[in-house]
Design a protein around this motif. Sequence first.
Motif, PDB file in Angstrom:
ATOM      1  N   ASN A 119       0.828  -1.196   0.000  1.00  0.00           N
ATOM      2  CA  ASN A 119       0.000   0.000   0.000  1.00  0.00           C
ATOM      3  C   ASN A 119       0.868   1.253   0.000  1.00  0.00           C
ATOM      4  O   ASN A 119       1.796   1.395   0.785  1.00  0.00           O
ATOM      5  CB  ASN A 119      -0.903   0.014   1.247  1.00  0.00           C
ATOM      6  N   THR A 120       0.597   2.135  -0.905  1.00  0.00           N
ATOM      7  CA  THR A 120       1.327   3.399  -0.976  1.00  0.00           C
ATOM      8  C   THR A 120       0.414   4.569  -0.648  1.00  0.00           C
ATOM      9  O   THR A 120       0.897   5.661  -0.412  1.00  0.00           O
ATOM     10  CB  THR A 120       1.921   3.600  -2.395  1.00  0.00           C
ATOM     11  N   THR A 121      -0.889   4.348  -0.612  1.00  0.00           N
ATOM     12  CA  THR A 121      -1.840   5.412  -0.332  1.00  0.00           C
ATOM     13  C   THR A 121      -2.715   5.016   0.834  1.00  0.00           C
ATOM     14  O   THR A 121      -3.226   3.904   0.888  1.00  0.00           O
ATOM     15  CB  THR A 121      -2.734   5.681  -1.566  1.00  0.00           C
ATOM     16  N   ILE A 122      -2.857   5.928   1.770  1.00  0.00           N
ATOM     17  CA  ILE A 122      -3.713   5.695   2.931  1.00  0.00           C
ATOM     18  C   ILE A 122      -5.011   6.465   2.727  1.00  0.00           C
ATOM     19  O   ILE A 122      -4.992   7.673   2.501  1.00  0.00           O
ATOM     20  CB  ILE A 122      -3.016   6.132   4.235  1.00  0.00           C
ATOM     21  N   VAL A 123      -6.104   5.739   2.794  1.00  0.00           N
ATOM     22  CA  VAL A 123      -7.421   6.341   2.567  1.00  0.00           C
ATOM     23  C   VAL A 123      -8.138   6.504   3.898  1.00  0.00           C
ATOM     24  O   VAL A 123      -8.399   5.513   4.603  1.00  0.00           O
ATOM     25  CB  VAL A 123      -8.273   5.461   1.616  1.00  0.00           C
ATOM     26  N   HIS A 124      -8.445   7.734   4.264  1.00  0.00           N
ATOM     27  CA  HIS A 124      -9.196   8.017   5.475  1.00  0.00           C
ATOM     28  C   HIS A 124     -10.576   8.541   5.113  1.00  0.00           C
ATOM     29  O   HIS A 124     -10.691   9.449   4.289  1.00  0.00           O
ATOM     30  CB  HIS A 124      -8.480   9.074   6.334  1.00  0.00           C
ATOM     31  N   PRO A 125     -11.614   8.002   5.704  1.00  0.00           N
ATOM     32  CA  PRO A 125     -12.960   8.506   5.422  1.00  0.00           C
ATOM     33  C   PRO A 125     -13.180   9.860   6.100  1.00  0.00           C
ATOM     34  O   PRO A 125     -12.514  10.192   7.084  1.00  0.00           O
ATOM     35  CB  PRO A 125     -13.864   7.431   6.048  1.00  0.00           C
ATOM     36  N   ASP A 126     -14.109  10.625   5.568  1.00  0.00           N
ATOM     37  CA  ASP A 126     -14.452  11.890   6.220  1.00  0.00           C
ATOM     38  C   ASP A 126     -15.170  11.638   7.538  1.00  0.00           C
ATOM     39  O   ASP A 126     -14.957  12.361   8.514  1.00  0.00           O
ATOM     40  CB  ASP A 126     -15.348  12.736   5.298  1.00  0.00           C
ATOM     41  N   PHE A 127     -16.010  10.590   7.539  1.00  0.00           N
ATOM     42  CA  PHE A 127     -16.799  10.290   8.727  1.00  0.00           C
ATOM     43  C   PHE A 127     -16.868   8.787   8.960  1.00  0.00           C
ATOM     44  O   PHE A 127     -16.760   7.993   8.021  1.00  0.00           O
ATOM     45  CB  PHE A 127     -18.239  10.830   8.590  1.00  0.00           C
ATOM     46  N   PHE A 128     -17.051   8.422  10.226  1.00  0.00           N
ATOM     47  CA  PHE A 128     -17.462   7.078  10.598  1.00  0.00           C
ATOM     48  C   PHE A 128     -18.925   7.138  11.029  1.00  0.00           C
ATOM     49  O   PHE A 128     -19.416   8.182  11.465  1.00  0.00           O
ATOM     50  CB  PHE A 128     -16.621   6.525  11.747  1.00  0.00           C
ATOM     51  N   PHE A 129     -19.592   5.996  10.929  1.00  0.00           N
ATOM     52  CA  PHE A 129     -20.998   5.899  11.326  1.00  0.00           C
ATOM     53  C   PHE A 129     -21.088   4.998  12.548  1.00  0.00           C
ATOM     54  O   PHE A 129     -20.777   3.816  12.486  1.00  0.00           O
ATOM     55  CB  PHE A 129     -21.844   5.335  10.179  1.00  0.00           C
ATOM     56  N   ILE A 130     -21.515   5.552  13.695  1.00  0.00           N
ATOM     57  CA  ILE A 130     -21.655   4.786  14.936  1.00  0.00           C
ATOM     58  C   ILE A 130     -23.007   4.076  14.912  1.00  0.00           C
ATOM     59  O   ILE A 130     -24.060   4.706  15.045  1.00  0.00           O
ATOM     60  CB  ILE A 130     -21.556   5.699  16.171  1.00  0.00           C
ATOM     61  N   SER A 131     -22.980   2.758  14.754  1.00  0.00           N
ATOM     62  CA  SER A 131     -24.228   2.024  14.549  1.00  0.00           C
ATOM     63  C   SER A 131     -24.653   1.175  15.735  1.00  0.00           C
ATOM     64  O   SER A 131     -25.707   0.536  15.708  1.00  0.00           O
ATOM     65  CB  SER A 131     -24.088   1.098  13.332  1.00  0.00           C
ATOM     66  N   GLY A 132     -23.826   1.152  16.803  1.00  0.00           N
ATOM     67  CA  GLY A 132     -24.082   0.222  17.890  1.00  0.00           C
ATOM     68  C   GLY A 132     -25.400   0.429  18.612  1.00  0.00           C
ATOM     69  O   GLY A 132     -25.959  -0.521  19.164  1.00  0.00           O
ATOM     70  N   LEU A 133     -25.912   1.663  18.617  1.00  0.00           N
ATOM     71  CA  LEU A 133     -27.134   1.958  19.362  1.00  0.00           C
ATOM     72  C   LEU A 133     -28.392   1.889  18.500  1.00  0.00           C
ATOM     73  O   LEU A 133     -29.498   2.076  19.003  1.00  0.00           O
ATOM     74  CB  LEU A 133     -27.028   3.344  20.002  1.00  0.00           C
ATOM     75  N   ILE A 134     -28.226   1.634  17.215  1.00  0.00           N
ATOM     76  CA  ILE A 134     -29.385   1.527  16.325  1.00  0.00           C
ATOM     77  C   ILE A 134     -30.091   0.191  16.575  1.00  0.00           C
ATOM     78  O   ILE A 134     -29.462  -0.855  16.667  1.00  0.00           O
ATOM     79  CB  ILE A 134     -28.958   1.637  14.848  1.00  0.00           C
ATOM     80  N   GLY A 135     -31.393   0.230  16.677  1.00  0.00           N
ATOM     81  CA  GLY A 135     -32.171  -0.987  16.865  1.00  0.00           C
ATOM     82  C   GLY A 135     -32.398  -1.350  18.317  1.00  0.00           C
ATOM     83  O   GLY A 135     -33.117  -2.317  18.605  1.00  0.00           O
ATOM     84  N   ILE A 136     -31.793  -0.617  19.246  1.00  0.00           N
ATOM     85  CA  ILE A 136     -32.025  -0.882  20.669  1.00  0.00           C
ATOM     86  C   ILE A 136     -33.322  -0.197  21.088  1.00  0.00           C
ATOM     87  O   ILE A 136     -33.468   1.015  20.916  1.00  0.00           O
ATOM     88  CB  ILE A 136     -30.854  -0.378  21.527  1.00  0.00           C
ATOM     89  N   PRO A 137     -34.288  -0.939  21.614  1.00  0.00           N
ATOM     90  CA  PRO A 137     -35.582  -0.337  21.958  1.00  0.00           C
ATOM     91  C   PRO A 137     -35.502   0.591  23.167  1.00  0.00           C
ATOM     92  O   PRO A 137     -34.622   0.456  24.015  1.00  0.00           O
ATOM     93  CB  PRO A 137     -36.460  -1.558  22.270  1.00  0.00           C
ATOM     94  N   HIS A 138     -36.441   1.549  23.209  1.00  0.00           N
ATOM     95  CA  HIS A 138     -36.598   2.471  24.336  1.00  0.00           C
ATOM     96  C   HIS A 138     -35.326   3.275  24.611  1.00  0.00           C
ATOM     97  O   HIS A 138     -34.973   3.542  25.766  1.00  0.00           O
ATOM     98  CB  HIS A 138     -37.003   1.713  25.607  1.00  0.00           C
ATOM     99  N   THR A 139     -34.650   3.694  23.550  1.00  0.00           N
ATOM    100  CA  THR A 139     -33.422   4.470  23.752  1.00  0.00           C
ATOM    101  C   THR A 139     -33.710   5.858  24.317  1.00  0.00           C
ATOM    102  O   THR A 139     -32.812   6.484  24.889  1.00  0.00           O
ATOM    103  CB  THR A 139     -32.657   4.620  22.422  1.00  0.00           C
ATOM    104  N   ASN A 140     -34.954   6.346  24.166  1.00  0.00           N
ATOM    105  CA  ASN A 140     -35.266   7.660  24.747  1.00  0.00           C
ATOM    106  C   ASN A 140     -35.153   7.625  26.266  1.00  0.00           C
ATOM    107  O   ASN A 140     -34.726   8.592  26.896  1.00  0.00           O
ATOM    108  CB  ASN A 140     -36.669   8.117  24.328  1.00  0.00           C
ATOM    109  N   TYR A 141     -35.510   6.479  26.864  1.00  0.00           N
ATOM    110  CA  TYR A 141     -35.332   6.349  28.306  1.00  0.00           C
ATOM    111  C   TYR A 141     -33.848   6.258  28.663  1.00  0.00           C
ATOM    112  O   TYR A 141     -33.435   6.714  29.737  1.00  0.00           O
ATOM    113  CB  TYR A 141     -36.052   5.105  28.831  1.00  0.00           C
ATOM    114  N   TYR A 142     -33.069   5.697  27.768  1.00  0.00           N
ATOM    115  CA  TYR A 142     -31.647   5.517  28.048  1.00  0.00           C
ATOM    116  C   TYR A 142     -30.917   6.857  28.093  1.00  0.00           C
ATOM    117  O   TYR A 142     -30.073   7.076  28.970  1.00  0.00           O
ATOM    118  CB  TYR A 142     -31.021   4.593  27.000  1.00  0.00           C
TER     119      TYR A 142
END
Length: 323
Positions: free
Chosen positions: A11-34
Motif C-alpha cells: 500500500n502506498t496510499t492511505i485512505v481516510h474517510p471523512d466520517f465514521f458511522f456509529i451504529s451500535g445503538l441503532i435498533g435498541i428499543p426504548h433508547t429515549n429512556y436511556y
Amino acid sequence: MSPLNSNGFINTTIVHPDFFFISGLIGIPHTNYYYIFLGFVYAVTVLGNTFVMFIIYTDHCLHSPKYTVILNLAVSDLCVSTAVIPLLIDTLLFKSHLISFRACLTDMFFVYLFYAMQSLTLTLLSYDRCAAICFPLRYNEIVTNKSMLLILTVIWMLAGSAAVVAATLLSRLSFCKSTVIDSYFCDHEPTYRLACNDNSPSVVIRWTYPVLSLWFPLVFITGTYVCIARALLKIAAVSERLKAMKTCTSHLILVSVFYLPLCFSFALGPSIHQNARIINVSLATVLPPALNPIIYTLKTEEFTESIRKLYRRKKMRTIVRKK
C-alpha cells in the motif's frame, strides 16, 4: 485489482474517510429512556466527583498519599464520563451517528486513557491498603506523597502512551470499505476491523491493551487481598481484625462495581446478544464514575468527618453573620 485490496501489492496510499458511522445503538428499543438515564448519571458524576475533589483540596487532613490517589480517581472518573456520555446522548437524542475521522481518534484516545487510569488507580489503592494492613508500622515509610506522585506520573505516562499507540496505528490504516462502527463509541477493535490493509499491529494492541490495563491490575488487586487476608488472620483480637477489614470495604466495592460487569461480558462472550452487550459495556463505563464518590462519601470515615467539619464551619459562619 486495487492495490488496497490485494495482498500482492504494498500500500502506498492511505485512505481516510471523512466520517465514521456509529451504529451500535441503532435498533435498541426504548433508547429515549436511556438518554434520560445517561443525563441523570452524568449530572451525578459531575457533582459527586467535583465534590470529592473539593473536599480533598480544602481539608488539609486529607492531603495524604491515599487521598492523592482518590483525587486522581475522581479526575479519571469525571474525564472518562465526559469522553463517553455527551457523545452517547448526542447520538441517542439527535440521531447524530456520524463522527469525523479525527474526532473519532481523539475520542478513542481519551476513552482509552481515562479508562486505563481508572483501573490502574484502583490497583494503586489496593497497594495502599496492602501496605497499611500488612506493614502498619512501616506504612508511613513505604507510602509517601512523593512515592505516590511518582507512581501516578508513571501510570499516566504508560496509559497515555498506550492510548497514543492505539490511535496512531489506526491513523495509518486505510478504510476503503465500510465505515460503520458496530459499537457505542469509536471503539478500537470494531474500527480497525474495517481497514482494508494490514492491521496486524492493531490486532497486537487489541490483545495487549486489555491485559496491561485491565486483567493484570485485577490479578494484582487479587494478590494484594490474598496478602491482606493472611495478615488479618494473624490478628488475634476480633475487634482489631474487623476494624482493619472495614478500611478495605470501600475499595472492594469500587473494584466490584468496576470489574464485575466487564467479567460478565467477557464470560458470556458471543452468546450474549449484541444489543445486550453494548448496553452492558456502556453501563460498565458510565456507572462506576457516578457510584465511586457516593461509595467513598458513605464508607470512608475520614471523608465523612471532613464533610462534617465543612458543614460545622459553614454553620458557624452563618451564625456569626446573623450576629
